[in-house]
Structures are given as C-alpha cells and as structure tokens.
Design a protein around this motif. Sequence first.
Motif, PDB file in Angstrom:
ATOM      1  N   ALA A   1     -24.705 130.152 122.670  1.00 22.84           N
ATOM      2  CA  ALA A   1     -23.914 129.765 121.499  1.00 22.84           C
ATOM      3  C   ALA A   1     -24.760 129.819 120.231  1.00 22.84           C
ATOM      4  O   ALA A   1     -24.281 130.212 119.163  1.00 22.84           O
ATOM      5  CB  ALA A   1     -23.349 128.357 121.688  1.00 22.84           C
ATOM      6  N   ALA A   2     -26.045 129.452 120.371  1.00 19.30           N
ATOM      7  CA  ALA A   2     -26.935 129.457 119.211  1.00 19.30           C
ATOM      8  C   ALA A   2     -27.151 130.868 118.682  1.00 19.30           C
ATOM      9  O   ALA A   2     -27.455 131.058 117.503  1.00 19.30           O
ATOM     10  CB  ALA A   2     -28.279 128.826 119.575  1.00 19.30           C
ATOM     11  N   ALA A   3     -27.002 131.857 119.564  1.00 16.49           N
ATOM     12  CA  ALA A   3     -27.077 133.243 119.117  1.00 16.49           C
ATOM     13  C   ALA A   3     -25.727 133.699 118.584  1.00 16.49           C
ATOM     14  O   ALA A   3     -25.644 134.411 117.581  1.00 16.49           O
ATOM     15  CB  ALA A   3     -27.516 134.148 120.272  1.00 16.49           C
ATOM     16  N   ALA A   4     -24.650 133.272 119.262  1.00 22.14           N
ATOM     17  CA  ALA A   4     -23.320 133.793 118.938  1.00 22.14           C
ATOM     18  C   ALA A   4     -22.778 133.255 117.610  1.00 22.14           C
ATOM     19  O   ALA A   4     -22.168 134.002 116.845  1.00 22.14           O
ATOM     20  CB  ALA A   4     -22.348 133.459 120.071  1.00 22.14           C
ATOM     21  N   VAL A   5     -23.002 131.969 117.346  1.00 26.82           N
ATOM     22  CA  VAL A   5     -22.412 131.379 116.132  1.00 26.82           C
ATOM     23  C   VAL A   5     -22.960 132.030 114.859  1.00 26.82           C
ATOM     24  O   VAL A   5     -22.186 132.507 114.021  1.00 26.82           O
ATOM     25  CB  VAL A   5     -22.584 129.842 116.124  1.00 26.82           C
ATOM     26  N   PRO A   6     -24.302 132.113 114.693  1.00 27.60           N
ATOM     27  CA  PRO A   6     -24.790 132.794 113.491  1.00 27.60           C
ATOM     28  C   PRO A   6     -24.421 134.280 113.471  1.00 27.60           C
ATOM     29  O   PRO A   6     -24.169 134.832 112.397  1.00 27.60           O
ATOM     30  CB  PRO A   6     -26.311 132.615 113.535  1.00 27.60           C
ATOM     31  N   ALA A   7     -24.362 134.903 114.655  1.00 32.31           N
ATOM     32  CA  ALA A   7     -23.980 136.321 114.695  1.00 32.31           C
ATOM     33  C   ALA A   7     -22.567 136.499 114.166  1.00 32.31           C
ATOM     34  O   ALA A   7     -22.275 137.435 113.420  1.00 32.31           O
ATOM     35  CB  ALA A   7     -24.093 136.856 116.124  1.00 32.31           C
ATOM     36  N   LEU A   8     -21.701 135.555 114.547  1.00 29.32           N
ATOM     37  CA  LEU A   8     -20.319 135.616 114.073  1.00 29.32           C
ATOM     38  C   LEU A   8     -20.258 135.440 112.554  1.00 29.32           C
ATOM     39  O   LEU A   8     -19.555 136.172 111.851  1.00 29.32           O
ATOM     40  CB  LEU A   8     -19.493 134.529 114.774  1.00 29.32           C
ATOM     41  N   LEU A   9     -21.033 134.479 112.062  1.00 27.14           N
ATOM     42  CA  LEU A   9     -21.054 134.276 110.609  1.00 27.14           C
ATOM     43  C   LEU A   9     -21.570 135.528 109.903  1.00 27.14           C
ATOM     44  O   LEU A   9     -21.014 135.956 108.886  1.00 27.14           O
ATOM     45  CB  LEU A   9     -21.931 133.071 110.241  1.00 27.14           C
ATOM     46  N   ALA A  10     -22.615 136.138 110.479  1.00 26.76           N
ATOM     47  CA  ALA A  10     -23.168 137.353 109.874  1.00 26.76           C
ATOM     48  C   ALA A  10     -22.118 138.454 109.861  1.00 26.76           C
ATOM     49  O   ALA A  10     -21.994 139.208 108.900  1.00 26.76           O
ATOM     50  CB  ALA A  10     -24.403 137.811 110.647  1.00 26.76           C
ATOM     51  N   PHE A  11     -21.334 138.521 110.931  1.00 28.51           N
ATOM     52  CA  PHE A  11     -20.283 139.535 111.015  1.00 28.51           C
ATOM     53  C   PHE A  11     -19.239 139.305 109.928  1.00 28.51           C
ATOM     54  O   PHE A  11     -18.802 140.236 109.249  1.00 28.51           O
ATOM     55  CB  PHE A  11     -19.640 139.471 112.404  1.00 28.51           C
ATOM     56  N   VAL A  12     -18.875 138.038 109.742  1.00 27.89           N
ATOM     57  CA  VAL A  12     -17.836 137.711 108.765  1.00 27.89           C
ATOM     58  C   VAL A  12     -18.332 137.951 107.332  1.00 27.89           C
ATOM     59  O   VAL A  12     -17.639 138.552 106.524  1.00 27.89           O
ATOM     60  CB  VAL A  12     -17.371 136.245 108.936  1.00 27.89           C
ATOM     61  N   ILE A  13     -19.556 137.470 107.038  1.00 30.66           N
ATOM     62  CA  ILE A  13     -20.037 137.684 105.670  1.00 30.66           C
ATOM     63  C   ILE A  13     -20.563 139.102 105.491  1.00 30.66           C
ATOM     64  O   ILE A  13     -20.694 139.576 104.367  1.00 30.66           O
ATOM     65  CB  ILE A  13     -21.148 136.682 105.261  1.00 30.66           C
ATOM     66  N   GLY A  14     -20.862 139.784 106.599  1.00 30.91           N
ATOM     67  CA  GLY A  14     -21.404 141.138 106.504  1.00 30.91           C
ATOM     68  C   GLY A  14     -20.418 142.108 105.888  1.00 30.91           C
ATOM     69  O   GLY A  14     -20.787 142.907 105.034  1.00 30.91           O
ATOM     70  N   ALA A  15     -19.158 142.018 106.315  1.00 29.40           N
ATOM     71  CA  ALA A  15     -18.169 142.989 105.854  1.00 29.40           C
ATOM     72  C   ALA A  15     -18.082 143.049 104.325  1.00 29.40           C
ATOM     73  O   ALA A  15     -18.262 144.117 103.748  1.00 29.40           O
ATOM     74  CB  ALA A  15     -16.822 142.689 106.483  1.00 29.40           C
ATOM     75  N   PRO A  16     -17.862 141.910 103.642  1.00 27.91           N
ATOM     76  CA  PRO A  16     -17.777 142.030 102.178  1.00 27.91           C
ATOM     77  C   PRO A  16     -19.116 142.288 101.483  1.00 27.91           C
ATOM     78  O   PRO A  16     -19.136 142.791 100.362  1.00 27.91           O
ATOM     79  CB  PRO A  16     -17.202 140.681 101.735  1.00 27.91           C
ATOM     80  N   THR A  17     -20.231 141.940 102.145  1.00 27.46           N
ATOM     81  CA  THR A  17     -21.515 142.112 101.464  1.00 27.46           C
ATOM     82  C   THR A  17     -22.180 143.440 101.792  1.00 27.46           C
ATOM     83  O   THR A  17     -23.249 143.738 101.296  1.00 27.46           O
ATOM     84  CB  THR A  17     -22.493 140.975 101.820  1.00 27.46           C
ATOM     85  N   LEU A  18     -21.507 144.253 102.640  1.00 31.67           N
ATOM     86  CA  LEU A  18     -22.115 145.522 103.033  1.00 31.67           C
ATOM     87  C   LEU A  18     -22.356 146.448 101.851  1.00 31.67           C
ATOM     88  O   LEU A  18     -23.290 147.236 101.856  1.00 31.67           O
ATOM     89  CB  LEU A  18     -21.200 146.250 104.016  1.00 31.67           C
ATOM     90  N   ARG A  19     -21.485 146.353 100.870  1.00 26.74           N
ATOM     91  CA  ARG A  19     -21.662 147.213  99.702  1.00 26.74           C
ATOM     92  C   ARG A  19     -22.868 146.784  98.896  1.00 26.74           C
ATOM     93  O   ARG A  19     -23.398 147.547  98.105  1.00 26.74           O
ATOM     94  CB  ARG A  19     -20.446 147.107  98.783  1.00 26.74           C
ATOM     95  N   LEU A  20     -23.261 145.536  99.080  1.00 31.65           N
ATOM     96  CA  LEU A  20     -24.402 145.041  98.328  1.00 31.65           C
ATOM     97  C   LEU A  20     -25.674 145.528  98.976  1.00 31.65           C
ATOM     98  O   LEU A  20     -25.749 145.715 100.177  1.00 31.65           O
ATOM     99  CB  LEU A  20     -24.408 143.504  98.317  1.00 31.65           C
ATOM    100  N   SER A  21     -26.678 145.719  98.160  1.00 27.17           N
ATOM    101  CA  SER A  21     -27.970 146.022  98.744  1.00 27.17           C
ATOM    102  C   SER A  21     -29.022 145.411  97.851  1.00 27.17           C
ATOM    103  O   SER A  21     -28.733 144.909  96.770  1.00 27.17           O
ATOM    104  CB  SER A  21     -28.157 147.528  98.897  1.00 27.17           C
ATOM    105  N   GLY A  22     -30.248 145.469  98.356  1.00 27.45           N
ATOM    106  CA  GLY A  22     -31.376 144.972  97.590  1.00 27.45           C
ATOM    107  C   GLY A  22     -31.169 143.540  97.152  1.00 27.45           C
ATOM    108  O   GLY A  22     -30.801 142.671  97.945  1.00 27.45           O
ATOM    109  N   VAL A  23     -31.383 143.277  95.895  1.00 25.72           N
ATOM    110  CA  VAL A  23     -31.413 141.915  95.394  1.00 25.72           C
ATOM    111  C   VAL A  23     -30.028 141.261  95.487  1.00 25.72           C
ATOM    112  O   VAL A  23     -29.923 140.054  95.631  1.00 25.72           O
ATOM    113  CB  VAL A  23     -31.981 141.909  93.959  1.00 25.72           C
ATOM    114  N   TYR A  24     -28.964 142.051  95.472  1.00 25.72           N
ATOM    115  CA  TYR A  24     -27.626 141.459  95.494  1.00 25.72           C
ATOM    116  C   TYR A  24     -27.303 140.852  96.856  1.00 25.72           C
ATOM    117  O   TYR A  24     -26.717 139.786  96.950  1.00 25.72           O
ATOM    118  CB  TYR A  24     -26.578 142.504  95.086  1.00 25.72           C
ATOM    119  N   LEU A  25     -27.710 141.547  97.922  1.00 27.48           N
ATOM    120  CA  LEU A  25     -27.514 140.983  99.251  1.00 27.48           C
ATOM    121  C   LEU A  25     -28.365 139.720  99.393  1.00 27.48           C
ATOM    122  O   LEU A  25     -27.924 138.715  99.957  1.00 27.48           O
ATOM    123  CB  LEU A  25     -27.895 141.996 100.334  1.00 27.48           C
ATOM    124  N   ALA A  26     -29.580 139.773  98.846  1.00 28.47           N
ATOM    125  CA  ALA A  26     -30.462 138.606  98.909  1.00 28.47           C
ATOM    126  C   ALA A  26     -29.798 137.401  98.246  1.00 28.47           C
ATOM    127  O   ALA A  26     -29.789 136.297  98.798  1.00 28.47           O
ATOM    128  CB  ALA A  26     -31.797 138.928  98.237  1.00 28.47           C
TER     129      ALA A  26
END
Lengths: 238, 282
Positions: free
Chosen positions: B70-95
């Motif tokens: 679960a400790a791996a899955a929960v953050p992975a899920l969050l990364a998946f959810v926030i990943g989609a809209p932030t994929l266009r961002l790169s460099g300092v914007y993703l940071a």
Amino acid sequence: MSAPLLAVRGLTLAYDRTDAVKGIDFDVHKGGVVTLIGANGAGKTTTLRAVSGLLKPRAGSIRFAGREIAGMAAHRIARLGVVQSPEGRQVFANMTIAENLAMGAYLESDRVAVAKRRDTVLARFPRLGERLSQSAGLLSGGEQQMLAMGRALMADPKLLLLDEPSMGLAPLFVEEIFNIVADLKREGRTILLVEQNARAALEIADYAYVIESGRITLRGPAREIAENSEVATAYLGM
Amino acid sequence: MTHALDNFLFTYQSLIYALGINSLLALSMYVVLAIGQLSLGQAAFMGLGAYASALLTAKFAIPFPLALIAAAAVPALLAFVIGAPTLRLSGVYLAIATIGVGEVLRIFYLNWDYAGGALGLNGIPEEAGFVWIFGVLAVALAGFAAIARSRIGRAMEAIRADEAAAGVMGVNLPVYKLAALVVSAAVAGVAGAFNAHVSSFIGPNEYGFDAAVTILSFALLGGIGSPFGPVLGALVLTALPEVLRPLHDYRLVINGLIIVCVVIFLPGGLLPWRLSRIGAPR
C-alpha cells in the motif's frame, strides 16, 4: 498524377503569438524531392516542425498517406514513417555514435532489420563507422550532421524531413551532404528539404516552393525556379 | 560500559537504516532526473507511503508486507493522478507543481486528527529491519541498472538529452514521463514506510521542502549517469553529518555548499559514468 504522399493545406502556425506561417499549401509526391527555400525566419523550419509534430498548427491540414496528422503527437507521426533530421547539431551528444544510430531505429524491434539498416547507413557514412564507440559530441559539425541524417535513415522513413542540412558547415561538407541527398533521391527516397542554400537545394529538388515571411510566393519545378530572375537576385546572389 | 556500547550500537543502527532508506530515496529521484524532469515531490511521496503504512499497521493491524504494498501503491496513484495534468510541464514548472503537492499534503496531515494531526503518529510497529531495507534496496538497484542498460534506458537518456529529438525518433514522451513519475513515487513511498517502521514515530513536518531538497542533493552529488551515482550520493551525504558531528546544526548549509561545489566542479556528479548497454553494438 497520383495523390501526394504529403499534402499540406492552409497551414497556419503561430510562434510567440505572431503568425510565422500564414496559410501555406504544398505537396510532396512519393519518390520526389521537394524543397522549401527562403530567407532566415521565413517560416521554413517552423513548417517542418509542424509536419513532424513538434509544433501544433493553429489552422490548416497536413495529410500524410491519406491520414490527417496535423496536431498529432510527434511519436505517433514518427510511427507513420515521417522522420525528421533536426536542424544543426541535435545529436545526443553524450551518447555514442552507435547509440545515436540505435535510437534512430527505436521503433524497429527486428534486430536483423536494424543491423541491415545500420550497415547501409555506415556504408553511406564511413566516417561514422570508424568511430562508433565515440561520443557524438566529439564529432565535428559536418560529422554531426551526417550522424543526424544517418540516425533519421535508421528509421527507414517513408518521408524524410531534412532541416537545413548544410547550415553552418564548411563548403567541402556542404558538397558532401548534398551528394548524399542526391544519392538518397536516386534510391527513390521521398524527401522534404528545407534549405537556406537555395542554389544547392534547387539543383537537387524536383519541385520547389519559395517562402517569404510565412507565405508561399513562388512555386514550380526546381529548374524553373532556379531560372526565375527574382529568385536569382534574392536567393542565388546573381 | 555496556550501556555506552548499547548507546553506540543504537546510534549506529539508525545510521545504517538511514543509509539504506536514503539510498532508496535517491533512486526514486534518479528515475525522474534520468528523463530530464525535476520533481520536488519525492518527500511528499515518501510521507504518503509512511502515513499509509503506519496507519494500516498501527490502526488496522494489517501485516507489514501488505502495508508496504500500500505504501508503494498510494503515492503511485497520486503520481498517476497529478502526472496527467503536469505532463506538459517540464523543468522548473514541474518542480513547482510538485512542491505544491508536498505543501498541500503537509497541511492535510497537520489537520488530520485521525492521523495525529500536528503531533504525528506514535507507536508504529518497528517491523522494518536491515534485511527488509537492504533487500529492497538491492532489488531496486539491480532493477534500475538493468533498465538503464536496456533499450528503455537508451530512450530515457535520449529524452534527457533532447526531448524533441527523442519524440521525433518515435519515443512516446507522455508514457515515459508518467511511468517515471509513478515508479519514482512508489519507490519513495516504500522508503517512507521503512522510515516510519524503524523510527516508530512520524510527523507532518518530516516530509516538507527541506527533505525534498535533501533528496535532490543525494542524486546531484552522486551523478545521474547510472543508478549507482545517486546511491553513492545518499551514502556520502547521510554519513557526512555523522563524520562532521560538531557541525551537525549546519547540515543543510553544508548540503547546500556541497551542491554548489559539485555543480561548479563536478557537473556530472561523483559517479558521472554511464553503464554500457546490453547488446549495444560496439
């Protein structure tokens, strides 16, 4: 005449909010070499970037082999067989020459096919073969251009996009690069060539379009364009 | 005498655990940096893994191995959810976007009374030990080394070198970026769970911006040419404060100084070398 392999209609591209390309039309037929010539900043490279998917068009259509590709992601366009050899020295500088070539064949999983293509590319660019395990960043400008072209050829493209292959190169290299483009043409490759060196481009191309500030001002068989007096004054320095 | 020895061993043990946990965090940073992205959300992902695993074991008596998943899955899920809209961002914007995620989570923990609020969570079972931490680290390191040497690793390096050129070669950039962020979050989450289960206490302020910068410094110090670089960086930066114990209060200052010095004098990090690719033609 058969339907063109690449048909661009009304293509409008914005760059930094101003329209860099204002509704241009052009065709590339299978087995032909078409060149877009024009001054620096006329919109040639911008047009090429739209065809390869690096830039989303504001309006217009780009049809490749009957499919609309305008606005499609670059990797999907590459999958259809449209491969760009980027302007200048955009090789992967920290990777070896062998790995740069391997990246070109990224979409080909058949190892035998990749090895065969590599042999063909290395036969065409023997300088690369001598230095396969060297970092690409250590190559000279002309050699990096050859690597960029070799990498694009590793994809065995249906349409090869060449972006300013002679830019910034010594005259000897320019001649060598254009000899290679001529060889590719003889082998039946379909090429869209963007060039500032209008004289060399017009010698090789079948058909040419002249772009001026984002509009096509002249089009015709390359030989006729080369003889056009306005082109001669503006681009050929006569 | 035995008391002093026990004391020493106790300190020593927590250092050894920290070496392993920080190495995992450095690997999680490596995955993102390896494709040329910059995330400052590693501490947040770590915290999410820590909270997920701590709550499941302490409040629901879920077995530790399941809680670890679960400790791996929960953050992975969050990364998946926030990943989609932030994929266009790169460099300092993703940071910046990932810093935002970290802050939101920190404030959420602070106000979440069920998870202890500002006081944090106590009494987390001490389940993670040497074998768990270093076993997972070894597997992760071997896995990342294998990936780095494969066709996928080559594509990742190409993306890092020149995203546009890699895309034109047919590399599916959105998939690579999202996968890197998800894998990175999962690894950071596991590291967070280990951290919670060796210290028995976690609090909302352990996973803030400072921690994110420290994790980044592991990878930058070590170099991102191969997964071994960030691990070396983590080992050095974790052991250094123990070596320089009198300067302990200045640890962040020294971290900062070291980053500056490495960027200036060793831009490739301590271990800049790449791994050769499997089957790569000479």
